[in-house]
Write an enzyme that holds these catalytic residues in place. Structure first.
Site, PDB file in Angstrom:
ATOM      1  N   HIS A 122       0.923  -0.884   0.298  1.00 51.81           N
ATOM      2  CA  HIS A 122      -0.178  -0.122  -0.202  1.00 51.81           C
ATOM      3  C   HIS A 122       1.000   1.209  -0.256  1.00 51.81           C
ATOM      4  CE1 HIS A 122      -2.929   2.227   1.828  1.00 51.81           C
ATOM      5  NE2 HIS A 122      -4.069   1.920   1.616  1.00 51.81           N
ATOM      6  N   ASP A 199       3.001  -6.211   8.307  1.00 51.33           N
ATOM      7  CA  ASP A 199       1.337  -5.324   8.283  1.00 51.33           C
ATOM      8  C   ASP A 199       0.020  -5.873   7.568  1.00 51.33           C
ATOM      9  OD1 ASP A 199      -0.554  -3.988   7.225  1.00 51.33           O
ATOM     10  OD2 ASP A 199       0.071  -3.080   5.340  1.00 51.33           O
ATOM     11  N   GLN A 202      -4.854  -6.249   6.358  1.00 51.28           N
ATOM     12  CA  GLN A 202      -6.465  -6.849   5.688  1.00 51.28           C
ATOM     13  C   GLN A 202      -5.917  -8.257   5.690  1.00 51.28           C
ATOM     14  OE1 GLN A 202      -8.177  -5.322   3.070  1.00 51.28           O
ATOM     15  NE2 GLN A 202      -6.497  -3.524   3.744  1.00 51.28           N
ATOM     16  N   LYS A 225     -10.866  -2.610  10.699  1.00 54.37           N
ATOM     17  CA  LYS A 225     -10.800  -3.275   9.299  1.00 54.37           C
ATOM     18  C   LYS A 225     -11.371  -4.996   9.814  1.00 54.37           C
ATOM     19  CE  LYS A 225      -8.072  -1.786   5.807  1.00 54.37           C
ATOM     20  NZ  LYS A 225      -7.854  -0.858   4.911  1.00 54.37           N
ATOM     21  N   CYS A 363      -4.599   2.315  -3.041  1.00 55.76           N
ATOM     22  CA  CYS A 363      -3.480   3.108  -3.347  1.00 55.76           C
ATOM     23  C   CYS A 363      -2.125   2.502  -3.188  1.00 55.76           C
ATOM     24  CB  CYS A 363      -3.719   3.563  -1.671  1.00 55.76           C
ATOM     25  SG  CYS A 363      -4.477   4.245  -1.232  1.00 55.76           S
TER      26      CYS A 363
END
Lengths: 405, 141
Positions: A122, A199, A202, A225, A363
């Protein structure tokens, strides 16, 4: 056990509404998830019944609020298989967590050092590392991606050397849904003595990562999320790293003693939690984790896998439709285009039919450049989505195609 | 025709449609019928920023009137561009600057006017007016 999707849908007030005269079909879950009533109630309950500043008051309200807030930290600790509660740092979200680490590494890096990131990142995840390289003279290396949207692992291994100090990869790509082989990435990085930051923004709505088993050094994610509120997230760091890293922001909560000559910093986790935190957010994050665990991640994964397979099969019936990101291991995200049609046009028409998808470069411009496309239409499914909603998506995309060609 | 007359014409045209689908089909038609722009004019400096789809806008001054030509890689956006070109092209800089754009609301495309909307309708109108200011200054000197 299969989940009762109709019962689950009743937990989400927003899923009952209409958009443009149609019942809402919400397929933008990779951008943010919807919130169940219990999460909304947790926020309202805090402000209605025990709103007080935490960690410092001797009065009962403050203690009550502190207890619930710290209980949320414990829920996060248990959920992610973290050894110590003080290794859980509340942040404002994933981006905040990444910047905290990037800033902290400023004092460890020098010219000649290298940081490795992946081509599937991202935007927000590339910039902090570029800034870190500018500050320290370290250089940024990129793991290339392959045509199917997976990372080129052999290229990654050849990038690793004793110069590598930090590896940063997302657990799951936001634009394509690819699940990255983070076990191997972490293990190989450790062989050359590099730290790894993953990260998980997601990932955490789809799977339940076991951070102790992964042996990862840092892991970040956002509550919003995973059915929690916006503006709150989690940074996990191994105790040894968190002790070594300098504080990120100065302020209240993060100090032990202050004089004009010298300040000593508070112990973990407070060293990284300057100022009054997002108390209601942290508490609601805890409620969201409880909610997801009550449904169960096995059931969530099975349901989403079913949706992904069904949607992939149905969408591919549309002539000229191409799906980007076709790796074997992926979550319920479908990024696609129809030949000769701009994704923006498709997004506009399906919105008119009550369907929320994302269009654009998500992004992740480097991924779009790789495929030489302006963007994609992205439908991302959650455990509360249904096969009927997939049917409505497919019908709407077909309608859009008919109107636009 | 004055800008006002063209706008009223558009309002009448759009009033014939019963639902959004017919309206969008018409916009798509307008987009398809927009005269092609010279490929040499589709350069980086003609791109309007703030659009999710690409929009190129070119203008020139001829006999005291501003002529706009434009293009987009998305067809609905191109339809919007076509509407704007029809309204503002072949008008004097003064008329362009004085024109209001409430007709967009009246033809039922208000949702495209929001500044957060990624198609950049607002940016297009702004660029057209900025071009008009430039030509106005040019004419005065």
């Amino acid at each position: 056990m299969a989940l009762d999707v109709q019962k689950i849908r009743a937990d989400f007030p927003i899923l009952q509404r209409q958009v443009n005269g149609h019942p809402l079909v919400y397929l933008d879950n990779a951008a943010t998830s919807q919130k169940p009533q219990v999460v909304i109630d947790a926020i309202v309950d805090y402000y209605s019944n025990y709103n007080a500043n935490i960690h410092r008051g001797v009065h009962s309200l403050s203690q009550e609020a502190t207890d619930v807030y710290e209980a949320a930290r414990n829920k996060i600790q248990q959920h992610f298989g973290i050894q110590h509660a003080h290794e859980v740092i509340f942040t404002a979200g994933t981006t905040h967590g990444i910047n905290l680490i990037a800033s902290g590494f400023s004092s460890f890096l020098k010219k000649g050092n290298e940081i490795i990131v992946s081509a599937l990142e991202h935007h927000s995840n590339i910039v902090p590392w570029q800034m870190l390289c500018e500050r320290t003279g370290a250089t940024l290396q990129v793991i290339p991606m392959k045509e199917d949207g997976t990372l080129d692992l052999s290229a990654y291994i050849s990038l690793l050397s004793e110069k590598t100090k930090l590896v940063f990869v997302n657990h799951i790509s936001n634009a394509l849904g690819t699940i990255n082989p983070i076990e191997t990435i972490i293990q190989k990085a450790h062989e050359v003595g590099a730290a790894v930051l993953i990260d998980g923004a997601q990932a955490c709505s789809h799977i339940k990562p076991d951070l102790a088993a992964l042996d990862v050094d840092f892991y970040v994610t956002s509550a919003h999320k995973m059915c929690g509120p916006t503006g709150v997230g989690m940074l996990y760091g191994k105790e040894v790293w968190l002790k070594k890293l300098p504080p990120y922001q100065g302020g209240g909560e993060m100090i032990k003693e202050v004089s004009f000559e010298k300040t000593t910093y508070a112990d973990l986790p407070h060293k990284f939690e300057a100022g009054t935190p997002n108390i209601s957010g942290g508490i609601a994050f805890g409620a969201a984790i409880d909610y997801l665990n009550n449904i169960g991640f096995d059931a969530i994964e099975a349901h989403e896998k079913g949706l992904l397979e069904y949607a992939t099969e149905q969408l591919l019936q549309i002539e000229g439709l191409r799906i980007y990101g076709t790796g074997v291991k992926k979550t319920s995200v479908i990024s696609f285009n129809i030949e000769g049609i701009h994704p923006y046009d498709i997004g506009t028409i399906v919105d008119k039919l009550g369907i929320a998808v994302r269009t654009g470069h998500h992004c992740a411009q480097p991924i779009m450049d790789f495929y030489k496309i302006p963007g994609t239409v992205r439908a991302s499914f959650a455990f509360y989505n249904t096969k009927e909603e997939v049917d409505r998506l497919v019908a709407a995309v077909s309608k859009a195609k008919q109107m636009l060609t | 025709m004055t800008i006002k007359t063209i706008q009223e014409e558009l309002i009448d045209e759009f009033a014939m449609f019963e639902d959004w689908m017919q309206k969008y089909e018409y916009m798509i038609e307008l987009g398809k019928s927009l005269p092609l722009i010279e490929p040499s004019l589709k350069t980086e400096d003609k791109l309007i920023k703030g659009c999710q789809s690409k929009v190129w806008l070119h203008s020139e001054l001829k006999d005291g009137k501003v002529r706009f030509t434009a293009d987009s890689d998305a067809i609905i956006t191109k339809g919007i561009v076509a509407i704007l070109v029809r309204v503002f092209s072949n008008q004097s800089p003064e008329a362009i600057l004085a024109a209001d754009t409430s007709f967009i609301d009246e033809i039922g495309l208000k949702e495209h006017l929001s500044p957060t909307r990624a198609n950049g309708l607002v940016s297009m109108i702004k660029q057209m007016k900025l071009d008009a200011i430039a030509y106005q200054t040019q004419l005065k000197t």
